[in-house]
Design a protein around this motif. Structure first.
Motif, mmCIF file in Angstrom:
data_model
loop_
_atom_site.group_PDB
_atom_site.id
_atom_site.type_symbol
_atom_site.label_atom_id
_atom_site.label_comp_id
_atom_site.label_asym_id
_atom_site.label_seq_id
_atom_site.Cartn_x
_atom_site.Cartn_y
_atom_site.Cartn_z
ATOM 1 N N ALA A 75 2.653 14.219 -21.091
ATOM 2 C CA ALA A 75 1.462 14.865 -21.566
ATOM 3 C C ALA A 75 0.592 13.983 -22.425
ATOM 4 O O ALA A 75 -0.672 14.227 -22.340
ATOM 5 N N ALA A 76 1.108 12.813 -23.011
ATOM 6 C CA ALA A 76 0.474 11.950 -23.761
ATOM 7 C C ALA A 76 -0.471 11.401 -22.685
ATOM 8 O O ALA A 76 -1.778 10.996 -23.113
ATOM 9 N N GLU A 77 -0.218 10.894 -21.492
ATOM 10 C CA GLU A 77 -0.981 10.476 -20.802
ATOM 11 C C GLU A 77 -2.135 11.154 -20.371
ATOM 12 O O GLU A 77 -3.438 10.808 -19.813
ATOM 13 N N MET A 78 -1.922 12.538 -19.876
ATOM 14 C CA MET A 78 -2.858 13.477 -19.588
ATOM 15 C C MET A 78 -3.933 13.521 -20.671
ATOM 16 O O MET A 78 -4.914 13.768 -20.400
ATOM 17 N N HIS A 79 -3.251 13.623 -21.982
ATOM 18 C CA HIS A 79 -4.447 13.756 -23.008
ATOM 19 C C HIS A 79 -5.485 12.658 -22.958
ATOM 20 O O HIS A 79 -6.388 12.502 -23.413
ATOM 21 N N MET A 80 -4.781 11.347 -22.764
ATOM 22 C CA MET A 80 -5.667 10.126 -22.582
ATOM 23 C C MET A 80 -6.839 10.255 -21.465
ATOM 24 O O MET A 80 -7.867 9.916 -21.613
ATOM 25 N N LEU A 81 -6.427 10.990 -20.420
ATOM 26 C CA LEU A 81 -7.418 11.269 -19.381
ATOM 27 C C LEU A 81 -8.329 12.174 -19.885
ATOM 28 O O LEU A 81 -9.721 11.957 -19.700
ATOM 29 N N VAL A 82 -8.011 13.181 -20.870
ATOM 30 C CA VAL A 82 -8.726 13.975 -21.311
ATOM 31 C C VAL A 82 -9.701 13.355 -22.106
ATOM 32 O O VAL A 82 -11.128 13.867 -22.140
ATOM 33 N N GLY A 83 -9.513 12.584 -23.102
ATOM 34 C CA GLY A 83 -10.329 11.622 -23.968
ATOM 35 C C GLY A 83 -11.345 10.955 -23.047
ATOM 36 O O GLY A 83 -12.511 11.037 -23.306
ATOM 37 N N ALA A 84 -10.694 10.154 -22.302
ATOM 38 C CA ALA A 84 -11.533 9.289 -21.444
ATOM 39 C C ALA A 84 -12.403 10.084 -20.681
ATOM 40 O O ALA A 84 -13.842 9.421 -20.687
ATOM 41 N N ASN A 85 -12.349 10.887 -20.277
ATOM 42 C CA ASN A 85 -13.515 11.755 -19.357
ATOM 43 C C ASN A 85 -14.253 12.762 -20.131
ATOM 44 O O ASN A 85 -15.027 13.544 -19.584
ATOM 45 N N LEU A 86 -13.755 12.907 -21.704
ATOM 46 C CA LEU A 86 -14.900 13.452 -22.330
ATOM 47 C C LEU A 86 -14.959 15.160 -22.012
ATOM 48 O O LEU A 86 -16.251 15.475 -21.742
ATOM 49 N N LEU A 87 -13.961 15.820 -21.851
ATOM 50 C CA LEU A 87 -13.908 17.247 -21.436
ATOM 51 C C LEU A 87 -14.842 17.908 -22.498
ATOM 52 O O LEU A 87 -14.838 17.666 -23.855
ATOM 53 N N PRO A 88 -15.411 19.146 -22.188
ATOM 54 C CA PRO A 88 -15.795 20.116 -23.107
ATOM 55 C C PRO A 88 -14.890 20.293 -24.055
ATOM 56 O O PRO A 88 -13.638 20.311 -23.981
ATOM 57 N N GLY A 89 -15.096 20.489 -25.458
ATOM 58 C CA GLY A 89 -14.352 20.477 -26.689
ATOM 59 C C GLY A 89 -13.348 21.729 -26.423
ATOM 60 O O GLY A 89 -12.133 21.355 -26.723
ATOM 61 N N ILE A 90 -13.676 22.867 -25.843
ATOM 62 C CA ILE A 90 -12.919 23.776 -25.827
ATOM 63 C C ILE A 90 -11.663 23.516 -25.022
ATOM 64 O O ILE A 90 -10.761 23.986 -25.146
ATOM 65 N N LEU A 91 -11.774 22.802 -23.902
ATOM 66 C CA LEU A 91 -10.893 22.400 -22.983
ATOM 67 C C LEU A 91 -9.970 21.621 -23.688
ATOM 68 O O LEU A 91 -8.677 21.540 -23.459
ATOM 69 N N SER A 92 -10.630 20.523 -24.243
ATOM 70 C CA SER A 92 -9.856 19.546 -24.953
ATOM 71 C C SER A 92 -8.739 20.323 -26.111
ATOM 72 O O SER A 92 -7.531 20.088 -26.168
ATOM 73 N N SER A 93 -9.278 21.329 -26.756
ATOM 74 C CA SER A 93 -8.621 21.941 -27.702
ATOM 75 C C SER A 93 -7.625 22.799 -27.259
ATOM 76 O O SER A 93 -6.340 22.900 -27.681
ATOM 77 N N THR A 94 -7.727 23.542 -25.971
ATOM 78 C CA THR A 94 -6.910 24.347 -25.209
ATOM 79 C C THR A 94 -5.635 23.525 -24.681
ATOM 80 O O THR A 94 -4.558 24.131 -25.003
ATOM 81 N N LEU A 95 -5.975 22.316 -24.456
ATOM 82 C CA LEU A 95 -4.753 21.479 -23.879
ATOM 83 C C LEU A 95 -4.014 21.129 -24.979
ATOM 84 O O LEU A 95 -2.738 20.852 -25.016
ATOM 85 N N LEU A 96 -4.541 20.848 -26.345
ATOM 86 C CA LEU A 96 -3.713 20.390 -27.606
ATOM 87 C C LEU A 96 -3.034 21.615 -27.873
ATOM 88 O O LEU A 96 -1.650 21.658 -28.138
ATOM 89 N N ALA A 97 -3.457 22.927 -27.804
ATOM 90 C CA ALA A 97 -2.792 24.050 -28.216
ATOM 91 C C ALA A 97 -1.532 24.373 -27.306
ATOM 92 O O ALA A 97 -0.448 24.711 -27.904
ATOM 93 N N LEU A 98 -1.582 24.140 -26.035
ATOM 94 C CA LEU A 98 -0.765 24.348 -25.089
ATOM 95 C C LEU A 98 0.559 23.765 -25.525
ATOM 96 O O LEU A 98 1.852 24.285 -25.283
ATOM 97 N N ARG A 99 0.543 22.452 -25.905
ATOM 98 C CA ARG A 99 1.735 21.659 -26.390
ATOM 99 C C ARG A 99 2.145 22.184 -27.643
ATOM 100 O O ARG A 99 3.359 21.938 -27.942
ATOM 101 N N ALA A 100 1.256 22.635 -28.590
ATOM 102 C CA ALA A 100 1.563 22.605 -30.189
ATOM 103 C C ALA A 100 2.151 24.123 -30.197
ATOM 104 O O ALA A 100 2.924 24.182 -31.155
#
Length: 304
Positions: A67-92
């Motif tokens: 999951a951490a590696e996936m989040h790193m890809l999300v950051g590196a590729n600058l996803l739309p904020g709502i997608l970044s947040s959704t992926l954070l929420a799915l883990r939390a």
């Protein structure tokens, strides 16, 4: 960002490679700039593509390290904020009904550790700590934000339900996305320092720039190592998040300085990474309140 880490097993490497290829195929900072002006069409294409690959479900089921590696890809590729947040929420979040709805139906979720919530204006679910509500059950005040693709919103619940959350997973997710932003900024800067010339020499050969890049590379490796350690030992999460919040903005601002005057313009993507990193840092700050207060006390007389 290339998947080079040898500690990943073959299945995980394939999943991360598929995610990386999908992000690069359907998203770019050019599309992010369109998103910033209100064109959400490509963001919907990207979300649908991720859903078809079952990446939302996989984010729930992945090991903390994956999951951490996936989040790193999300950051590196600058996803739309709502997608970044959704992926954070799915883990939390721990409410399986809500998680299943997000994974299967792809509604959007915004999450924060306190009532300033990034991307809440685009969310179907809003989560603040252990309080969870549908968008219709919250009052929002959109604030002036550094990152217009992930606007900060002040949230007041009209009604909500108690929903236990995993604080460590949110902290790890934020720290991992910060690492991704720093990795991409440093990659861009190293590449630029090799091709940009001054006095008929690549600027990367100049001692001042070379030392700065080395220092930032060491800082980034330290942050990433601590984040990966925290995936195995959750007691390290707060320290990993704090270090990422402290080091990543500096790495990106150093990159901007290396580009010179052009680094401050919209022609270079670095400011997009800085805006997103500072947004993530701001909303995660309460999670490291004690360690941050101690750090400030220790350094209150420092001159920088």
């Amino acid at each position: 960002m290339l998947i080079k880490d040898t500690y990943l097993d073959e299945e995980t490497s394939l999943i991360l490679s598929s995610l990386d290829q999908t992000l690069k195929k359907f998203w770019s900072t050019k599309e992010l700039r369109k998103y910033r002006t209100g064109d959400f069409s490509q963001a919907r294409v990207l979300a649908n593509s991720l859903a078809e690959l079952e990446m939302f479900r996989y984010m729930i089921e992945a090991t903390p390290r994956t999951a951490a590696e996936m989040h790193m890809l999300v950051g590196a590729n600058l996803l739309p904020g709502i997608l970044s947040s959704t992926l954070l929420a799915l883990r939390a979040i721990t409410d399986n009904v809500v998680r299943e709805e997000i994974a299967l139906k792809s509604p959007r979720a915004a999450i924060s550790s306190f009532n300033i919530v990034p991307a809440a204006d685009e969310a179907d679910y809003v989560i603040v700590g252990e309080s969870l509500a549908r968008r219709d059950d919250v009052l929002l005040s959109v604030m002036e934000s550094l990152d217009p693709t992930m606007k900060l919103c002040k949230v007041t619940f009209k009604r909500s339900q108690l929903s236990p959350w995993n604080r460590d997973e949110l902290g790890l997710g934020v720290a991992s996305q910060l690492v991704g932003h720093a990795e991409e900024a440093l990659r861009m800067t190293i590449e630029y320092s090799r091709v940009r010339k001054a006095f008929d020499r690549p600027i990367g050969s100049f001692q001042a720039i070379k030392h700065r890049l080395v220092d930032d590379a060491i800082s980034l490796e330290l942050v990433k190592s601590l984040v990966l350690k925290a995936t195995e030992d959750k007691s390290m999460t707060e320290a990993a998040l704090f270090l990422a919040m402290k080091k990543v903005p500096k790495i990106i601002t150093d990159s901007i300085q290396t580009y010179g005057g052009m680094g401050f313009t919209d022609d270079v993507d670095l400011h997009l990474h800085l805006r997103r990193a500072l947004t993530l840092t701001k909303i995660a700050e309460p999670m490291v309140g004690k360690i941050l207060d101690n750090f400030r006390m220790q350094h209150k007389y420092d001159i920088h």
